[in-house]
Write a protein that holds these residues in place. Structure first.
Motif, PDB file in Angstrom:
ATOM      1  N   VAL A 257       6.475   8.411 -36.246  1.00  0.00           N
ATOM      2  CA  VAL A 257       5.341   9.319 -36.045  1.00  0.00           C
ATOM      3  C   VAL A 257       4.153   8.858 -36.882  1.00  0.00           C
ATOM      4  O   VAL A 257       3.004   8.840 -36.410  1.00  0.00           O
ATOM      5  N   LEU A 258       4.416   8.465 -38.118  1.00  0.00           N
ATOM      6  CA  LEU A 258       3.353   8.004 -39.013  1.00  0.00           C
ATOM      7  C   LEU A 258       2.669   6.756 -38.458  1.00  0.00           C
ATOM      8  O   LEU A 258       1.432   6.675 -38.414  1.00  0.00           O
ATOM      9  N   LEU A 259       3.449   5.775 -38.014  1.00  0.00           N
ATOM     10  CA  LEU A 259       2.876   4.520 -37.515  1.00  0.00           C
ATOM     11  C   LEU A 259       2.078   4.744 -36.227  1.00  0.00           C
ATOM     12  O   LEU A 259       1.014   4.143 -36.031  1.00  0.00           O
ATOM     13  N   ALA A 260       2.580   5.618 -35.347  1.00  0.00           N
ATOM     14  CA  ALA A 260       1.850   5.901 -34.107  1.00  0.00           C
ATOM     15  C   ALA A 260       0.508   6.564 -34.410  1.00  0.00           C
ATOM     16  O   ALA A 260      -0.513   6.248 -33.781  1.00  0.00           O
ATOM     17  N   ALA A 261       0.492   7.481 -35.394  1.00  0.00           N
ATOM     18  CA  ALA A 261      -0.757   8.162 -35.752  1.00  0.00           C
ATOM     19  C   ALA A 261      -1.752   7.192 -36.373  1.00  0.00           C
ATOM     20  O   ALA A 261      -2.959   7.240 -36.079  1.00  0.00           O
ATOM     21  N   ILE A 262      -1.268   6.306 -37.245  1.00  0.00           N
ATOM     22  CA  ILE A 262      -2.155   5.314 -37.862  1.00  0.00           C
ATOM     23  C   ILE A 262      -2.721   4.377 -36.806  1.00  0.00           C
ATOM     24  O   ILE A 262      -3.904   3.997 -36.845  1.00  0.00           O
ATOM     25  N   ASP A 263      -1.887   4.009 -35.822  1.00  0.00           N
ATOM     26  CA  ASP A 263      -2.347   3.125 -34.756  1.00  0.00           C
ATOM     27  C   ASP A 263      -3.431   3.791 -33.927  1.00  0.00           C
ATOM     28  O   ASP A 263      -4.307   3.114 -33.365  1.00  0.00           O
ATOM     29  N   ASN A 264      -3.400   5.119 -33.833  1.00  0.00           N
ATOM     30  CA  ASN A 264      -4.488   5.845 -33.161  1.00  0.00           C
ATOM     31  C   ASN A 264      -5.802   5.684 -33.910  1.00  0.00           C
ATOM     32  O   ASN A 264      -6.873   5.527 -33.312  1.00  0.00           O
ATOM     33  N   LEU A 265      -5.714   5.749 -35.243  1.00  0.00           N
ATOM     34  CA  LEU A 265      -6.923   5.687 -36.068  1.00  0.00           C
ATOM     35  C   LEU A 265      -7.520   4.285 -36.112  1.00  0.00           C
ATOM     36  O   LEU A 265      -8.734   4.113 -36.084  1.00  0.00           O
ATOM     37  N   ARG A 266      -6.640   3.303 -36.188  1.00  0.00           N
ATOM     38  CA  ARG A 266      -7.091   1.910 -36.205  1.00  0.00           C
ATOM     39  C   ARG A 266      -5.984   1.032 -35.625  1.00  0.00           C
ATOM     40  O   ARG A 266      -4.987   0.759 -36.309  1.00  0.00           O
ATOM     41  N   PRO A 267      -6.107   0.612 -34.377  1.00  0.00           N
ATOM     42  CA  PRO A 267      -5.030  -0.124 -33.713  1.00  0.00           C
ATOM     43  C   PRO A 267      -4.600  -1.360 -34.510  1.00  0.00           C
ATOM     44  O   PRO A 267      -5.429  -2.186 -34.893  1.00  0.00           O
ATOM     45  N   PHE A 268      -3.296  -1.430 -34.779  1.00  0.00           N
ATOM     46  CA  PHE A 268      -2.777  -2.580 -35.521  1.00  0.00           C
ATOM     47  C   PHE A 268      -1.476  -3.111 -34.928  1.00  0.00           C
ATOM     48  O   PHE A 268      -1.046  -4.222 -35.283  1.00  0.00           O
ATOM     49  N   VAL A 269      -0.825  -2.341 -34.041  1.00  0.00           N
ATOM     50  CA  VAL A 269       0.443  -2.778 -33.464  1.00  0.00           C
ATOM     51  C   VAL A 269       0.163  -3.829 -32.391  1.00  0.00           C
ATOM     52  O   VAL A 269      -0.587  -3.566 -31.448  1.00  0.00           O
ATOM     53  N   PRO A 270       0.730  -5.034 -32.514  1.00  0.00           N
ATOM     54  CA  PRO A 270       0.459  -6.085 -31.530  1.00  0.00           C
ATOM     55  C   PRO A 270       1.145  -5.814 -30.199  1.00  0.00           C
ATOM     56  O   PRO A 270       2.128  -5.070 -30.120  1.00  0.00           O
ATOM     57  N   GLY A 271       0.623  -6.412 -29.150  1.00  0.00           N
ATOM     58  CA  GLY A 271       1.238  -6.300 -27.843  1.00  0.00           C
ATOM     59  C   GLY A 271       0.928  -4.982 -27.163  1.00  0.00           C
ATOM     60  O   GLY A 271       0.245  -4.115 -27.709  1.00  0.00           O
ATOM     61  N   PRO A 272       1.434  -4.801 -25.944  1.00  0.00           N
ATOM     62  CA  PRO A 272       1.203  -3.538 -25.216  1.00  0.00           C
ATOM     63  C   PRO A 272       1.852  -2.375 -25.954  1.00  0.00           C
ATOM     64  O   PRO A 272       2.917  -2.511 -26.558  1.00  0.00           O
ATOM     65  N   ARG A 273       1.221  -1.228 -25.861  1.00  0.00           N
ATOM     66  CA  ARG A 273       1.717  -0.087 -26.635  1.00  0.00           C
ATOM     67  C   ARG A 273       3.072   0.401 -26.139  1.00  0.00           C
ATOM     68  O   ARG A 273       3.843   0.988 -26.902  1.00  0.00           O
ATOM     69  N   TRP A 274       3.380   0.200 -24.873  1.00  0.00           N
ATOM     70  CA  TRP A 274       4.663   0.663 -24.358  1.00  0.00           C
ATOM     71  C   TRP A 274       5.828  -0.037 -25.056  1.00  0.00           C
ATOM     72  O   TRP A 274       6.927   0.538 -25.166  1.00  0.00           O
ATOM     73  N   SER A 275       5.617  -1.267 -25.533  1.00  0.00           N
ATOM     74  CA  SER A 275       6.701  -1.967 -26.234  1.00  0.00           C
ATOM     75  C   SER A 275       6.996  -1.297 -27.578  1.00  0.00           C
ATOM     76  O   SER A 275       8.164  -1.177 -27.979  1.00  0.00           O
ATOM     77  N   MET A 276       5.939  -0.855 -28.278  1.00  0.00           N
ATOM     78  CA  MET A 276       6.141  -0.117 -29.523  1.00  0.00           C
ATOM     79  C   MET A 276       6.867   1.199 -29.241  1.00  0.00           C
ATOM     80  O   MET A 276       7.800   1.583 -29.968  1.00  0.00           O
ATOM     81  N   VAL A 277       6.455   1.888 -28.180  1.00  0.00           N
ATOM     82  CA  VAL A 277       7.052   3.171 -27.840  1.00  0.00           C
ATOM     83  C   VAL A 277       8.529   3.000 -27.483  1.00  0.00           C
ATOM     84  O   VAL A 277       9.375   3.816 -27.855  1.00  0.00           O
ATOM     85  N   GLY A 278       8.856   1.927 -26.769  1.00  0.00           N
ATOM     86  CA  GLY A 278      10.252   1.667 -26.432  1.00  0.00           C
ATOM     87  C   GLY A 278      11.101   1.439 -27.673  1.00  0.00           C
ATOM     88  O   GLY A 278      12.213   1.964 -27.789  1.00  0.00           O
ATOM     89  N   LEU A 279      10.571   0.664 -28.619  1.00  0.00           N
ATOM     90  CA  LEU A 279      11.300   0.417 -29.863  1.00  0.00           C
ATOM     91  C   LEU A 279      11.502   1.705 -30.643  1.00  0.00           C
ATOM     92  O   LEU A 279      12.608   1.990 -31.126  1.00  0.00           O
ATOM     93  N   PHE A 280      10.461   2.500 -30.770  1.00  0.00           N
ATOM     94  CA  PHE A 280      10.560   3.765 -31.501  1.00  0.00           C
ATOM     95  C   PHE A 280      11.469   4.756 -30.769  1.00  0.00           C
ATOM     96  O   PHE A 280      12.135   5.586 -31.392  1.00  0.00           O
ATOM     97  N   GLY A 281      11.489   4.673 -29.431  1.00  0.00           N
ATOM     98  CA  GLY A 281      12.341   5.565 -28.654  1.00  0.00           C
ATOM     99  C   GLY A 281      13.817   5.379 -28.954  1.00  0.00           C
ATOM    100  O   GLY A 281      14.605   6.330 -28.869  1.00  0.00           O
ATOM    101  N   LEU A 282      14.215   4.170 -29.313  1.00  0.00           N
ATOM    102  CA  LEU A 282      15.612   3.913 -29.685  1.00  0.00           C
ATOM    103  C   LEU A 282      16.006   4.763 -30.889  1.00  0.00           C
ATOM    104  O   LEU A 282      17.129   5.271 -30.968  1.00  0.00           O
ATOM    105  N   VAL A 283      15.082   4.932 -31.822  1.00  0.00           N
ATOM    106  CA  VAL A 283      15.348   5.749 -33.010  1.00  0.00           C
ATOM    107  C   VAL A 283      15.427   7.223 -32.638  1.00  0.00           C
ATOM    108  O   VAL A 283      16.337   7.947 -33.066  1.00  0.00           O
ATOM    109  N   HIS A 284      14.486   7.690 -31.823  1.00  0.00           N
ATOM    110  CA  HIS A 284      14.457   9.100 -31.449  1.00  0.00           C
ATOM    111  C   HIS A 284      15.716   9.491 -30.668  1.00  0.00           C
ATOM    112  O   HIS A 284      16.197  10.624 -30.789  1.00  0.00           O
ATOM    113  N   GLY A 285      16.244   8.573 -29.863  1.00  0.00           N
ATOM    114  CA  GLY A 285      17.440   8.877 -29.085  1.00  0.00           C
ATOM    115  C   GLY A 285      18.629   9.237 -29.955  1.00  0.00           C
ATOM    116  O   GLY A 285      19.417  10.133 -29.609  1.00  0.00           O
TER     117      GLY A 285
END
Length: 368
Positions: A257-285
């Motif tokens: 949640v923290l990294l996604a919010a920071i990325d909103n303020l200043r994009p820093f996650v490389p690649g398409p955002r769906w790849s970050m969401v997929g990786l984070f989704g593994l944790v939420h599951g």
């Protein structure tokens, strides 16, 4: 507006700690006229109603629980009525004090044995536990060896039947929706993604997408990536194939949640955002799996509850999307959205996630 958002987030956090939904677990074993009932009740729920923490140190010791065991028994007896094929059964013994660990904390375990007048085919459970003190509380009940799926018990809803013919699929759909609604970190993670789904990356910042169709396409990618990822780890964790420590999982969820919010303020996650969401989704599951894992279901008996629960989670997510995406689409080019809503909302989420991360990883109680 930013200050209001911060205060709102702090107020919500005190009442909606993630994965701390109030749940008790019921397991029945039937052998002819004999019924064994195991009831696991969270100590935090018992402490709320019975004030078990005698010394007020914020921690429950075995001595404090054991000393009040008669009160625990009385509360359980008042909140649970059992009949077999329409007839009352006779209690054969008193539960011995014991505790057990579940994914959502320590539970008091009450195991009792009952004698019924005839061979048992159906059990009717009149569940009223915490009906007057916690409207969100639920009981999860299953009959060992039965073909029927576990039941989700709502306090005060009247008797519910557990038998060889019962099916609890719909109840687990509702439970999955309730789990999303009570999991503030999951909801805020999704909200954070939706805030900028209507924008595209431009240099070191964001710019509004030219069309609503493009924004819908991006939202579909994000939701699909999150759904596929968390469905995989939900199934693995619920089946017992993976079992990471709960404290680690909760800390990692706060970090996502923290990294996604920071990325909103200043994009820093490389690649398409769906790849970050997929990786984070593994944790939420893994975090989603608690209610199913605690039922101890295995093999084929897990299939329908897992499908129902996961469907409920998806319906809950879609409800959040349906509420927020039209607003984000309408406001995506507005100055107030660019200067206030996204920065203010993302900052509030980031601050709250940082507090969660400190609490969960260091065992602190900063805003609880």
């Amino acid at each position: 507006m930013i200050r209001c958002l911060l205060w709102l987030a702090l107020l919500l956090s005190g009442a909606a700690q993630a994965h701390q939904a109030s749940e008790a677990y019921l397991v029945y074993r039937v052998d002819g006229t004999a019924v064994e009932q195991r009831l696991d009740i969270a100590l935090r729920d018992l402490d709320r109603d019975l004030a078990l923490d005698a010394d007020g140190d914020g921690k429950l010791s075995w001595g404090e629980v054991r000393q009040r065991w008669p009160d625990v028994e009385a509360l359980a007896a008042a909140g649970l009525r059992l009949t077999a094929d329409g007839a009352a059964c006779t209690l054969q013994d008193r539960p011995q004090p014991q505790l057990d660990q579940h994914s959502d904390g320590t539970h008091a375990v009450l195991i009792s044995h009952w004698h019924c007048a005839a061979a048992v085919h159906e059990l009717d459970i009149d569940y009223r536990l915490f009906a007057s003190t916690d409207t969100a509380h639920r009981g999860l009940a299953r009959l060992v060896g039965a073909a029927g799926e576990p039941l989700v018990l709502t306090p005060g809803a009247g008797p519910q039947r557990l038998s060889l013919e019962s099916r609890g699929f719909g109840g687990f759909v509702v439970e999955g929706m309730a789990h999303i609604a009570s999991g503030l970190d999951h909801v805020l993670f999704l909200v954070t993604l939706l805030l900028v789904a209507v924008w595209r990356r431009e240099g070191k910042g964001w710019a509004p997408r030219a069309s609503g169709r493009a924004a819908l396409g991006e939202t579909l990618k994000l939701v699909t990536a999150f759904t596929l990822a968390h469905s995989i780890t939900l199934a693995l964790a619920a089946s017992g194939a993976i079992d990471p420590p709960a404290a680690v999982v909760e800390s990692l969820i706060a970090l996502t949640v923290l990294l996604a919010a920071i990325d909103n303020l200043r994009p820093f996650v490389p690649g398409p955002r769906w790849s970050m969401v997929g990786l984070f989704g593994l944790v939420h599951g893994v975090g989603f799996a608690g209610p199913l894992k605690d039922l101890g279901l295995r093999g084929s008996e897990l299939v329908l509850p897992l499908l129902g629960f996961n469907l409920g989670v998806e319906l809950g997510q879609l409800a959040v999307v349906a509420l927020l995406l039209p607003l984000a689409l309408a406001l995506r080019s507005a100055t107030v959205y660019r200067r206030w809503i996204v920065p203010g909302g993302s900052s509030a989420v980031a601050m709250l996630a940082l507090v969660w991360l400190a609490e969960r990883s260091l065992g602190l109680a900063l805003i609880s």
